[in-house]
Write an enzyme that holds these catalytic residues in place. Structure first.
Site, short mmCIF file in Angstrom:
data_model
loop_
_atom_site.label_atom_id
_atom_site.label_comp_id
_atom_site.label_asym_id
_atom_site.label_seq_id
_atom_site.Cartn_x
_atom_site.Cartn_y
_atom_site.Cartn_z
N ASP A 35 -28.22 8.66 33.77
CA ASP A 35 -28.41 7.37 33.12
C ASP A 35 -29.52 7.50 32.08
O ASP A 35 -30.55 8.12 32.33
CB ASP A 35 -28.76 6.30 34.16
CG ASP A 35 -28.58 4.89 33.61
OD1 ASP A 35 -27.66 4.19 34.07
OD2 ASP A 35 -29.37 4.50 32.72
N ILE A 36 -29.30 6.87 30.93
CA ILE A 36 -30.26 6.97 29.82
C ILE A 36 -31.55 6.19 30.12
O ILE A 36 -32.58 6.44 29.50
CB ILE A 36 -29.59 6.46 28.53
CG1 ILE A 36 -30.26 7.02 27.29
CG2 ILE A 36 -29.51 4.94 28.49
CD1 ILE A 36 -29.46 6.79 26.02
N ASN A 90 -21.90 -2.49 39.82
CA ASN A 90 -22.08 -3.83 39.26
C ASN A 90 -20.75 -4.30 38.69
O ASN A 90 -20.08 -3.55 37.97
CB ASN A 90 -23.14 -3.83 38.16
CG ASN A 90 -24.52 -3.53 38.69
OD1 ASN A 90 -24.87 -3.94 39.80
ND2 ASN A 90 -25.32 -2.80 37.93
N GLY A 96 -25.17 -8.00 36.58
CA GLY A 96 -25.92 -6.98 35.85
C GLY A 96 -25.06 -5.96 35.14
O GLY A 96 -25.59 -5.00 34.57
N HIS A 103 -17.85 2.32 36.60
CA HIS A 103 -18.83 3.37 36.90
C HIS A 103 -19.52 3.05 38.21
O HIS A 103 -19.63 1.89 38.60
CB HIS A 103 -19.86 3.49 35.77
CG HIS A 103 -20.59 2.22 35.46
ND1 HIS A 103 -20.09 1.25 34.63
CD2 HIS A 103 -21.79 1.75 35.90
CE1 HIS A 103 -20.94 0.25 34.54
NE2 HIS A 103 -21.98 0.52 35.31
P1 AMP Z 1 -24.33 -1.46 34.36
O1 AMP Z 1 -25.53 -2.32 34.07
O2 AMP Z 1 -23.95 -1.38 35.83
O3 AMP Z 1 -23.16 -1.81 33.47
O4 AMP Z 1 -24.78 0.03 34.02
C1 AMP Z 1 -24.69 0.58 32.77
C2 AMP Z 1 -25.67 1.71 32.74
O5 AMP Z 1 -25.33 2.55 31.64
C3 AMP Z 1 -27.11 1.28 32.52
O6 AMP Z 1 -27.90 1.71 33.64
C4 AMP Z 1 -27.52 1.98 31.24
O7 AMP Z 1 -28.85 2.47 31.25
C5 AMP Z 1 -26.51 3.10 31.15
N1 AMP Z 1 -26.21 3.58 29.81
C6 AMP Z 1 -25.89 2.84 28.72
N2 AMP Z 1 -25.66 3.64 27.66
C7 AMP Z 1 -25.82 4.91 28.11
C8 AMP Z 1 -25.72 6.20 27.50
N3 AMP Z 1 -25.41 6.34 26.19
N4 AMP Z 1 -25.96 7.29 28.25
C9 AMP Z 1 -26.29 7.17 29.55
N5 AMP Z 1 -26.38 5.99 30.20
C10 AMP Z 1 -26.17 4.88 29.48
#
Ligand code: AMP
Ligand code: ZN
Length: 117
Positions: A35-36, A90, A96, A103
């Site tokens: 995760d970023i 989520n 959230g 995912h």
């Molecule tokens: P959610 O809030 O459950 O939809 O999780 C989405 C997740 O994706 C968040 O924790 C973000 O930090 C992560 N995210 C968004 N863009 C990227 C990216 N380019 N690379 C890695 N993680 C990402």
């Protein structure tokens, strides 16, 4: 259409290679990357290569891939040396969800004592 790549989807772009990610595991049907914006020492995301908006819709359409997400989540946690970890799906903005491509979050590497359940 469900299952088809979505032009505005960040995770579809990671699958296609248009956006870079720190990929730690790949299978024919899934991708696992860091995760970023990590919320724990280990914070991974396991995604299907096909686009479905959330985990339940993925499971309804492609139950085998949904099961594979869980297998890969456990394997990725093991790769990071974790015996304990938390999986989070989520679903919906109020829960959230910000990326509407199914995912599962894999969190661990420190005691996870906070939480709703
Ligand atoms: P959610 O809030 O459950 O939809 O999780 C989405 C997740 O994706 C968040 O924790 C973000 O930090 C992560 N995210 C968004 N863009 C990227 C990216 N380019 N690379 C890695 N993680 C990402
Ligand atoms: Zn997508």
């Amino acid at each position: 259409m469900a299952g088809e790549p979505q032009a505005d989807c960040v995770f579809c772009k990671i699958v296609s290679g248009d956006i870079p990610a720190t990929v730690v595991r790949r299978t024919d049907r899934t991708l696992t990357f860091r995760d970023i914006n990590p919320q724990a020492p280990t914070h991974l995301l396991v995604i299907p290569r096909v686009h479905h908006p959330n985990a339940a819709e993925l499971a309804a359409a492609e139950p085998g891939i949904a099961a594979e997400l869980l297998v890969e989540a456990g394997a990725a946690a093991g790769d990071d040396g974790l015996e304990s970890y938390r999986l989070i799906f989520n679903t919906g903005a109020d829960a959230g969800q910000t990326v509407f491509h199914a995912h599962v979050h894999v969190l661990g590497g420190e005691p996870l004592t906070e939480g709703l359940v």
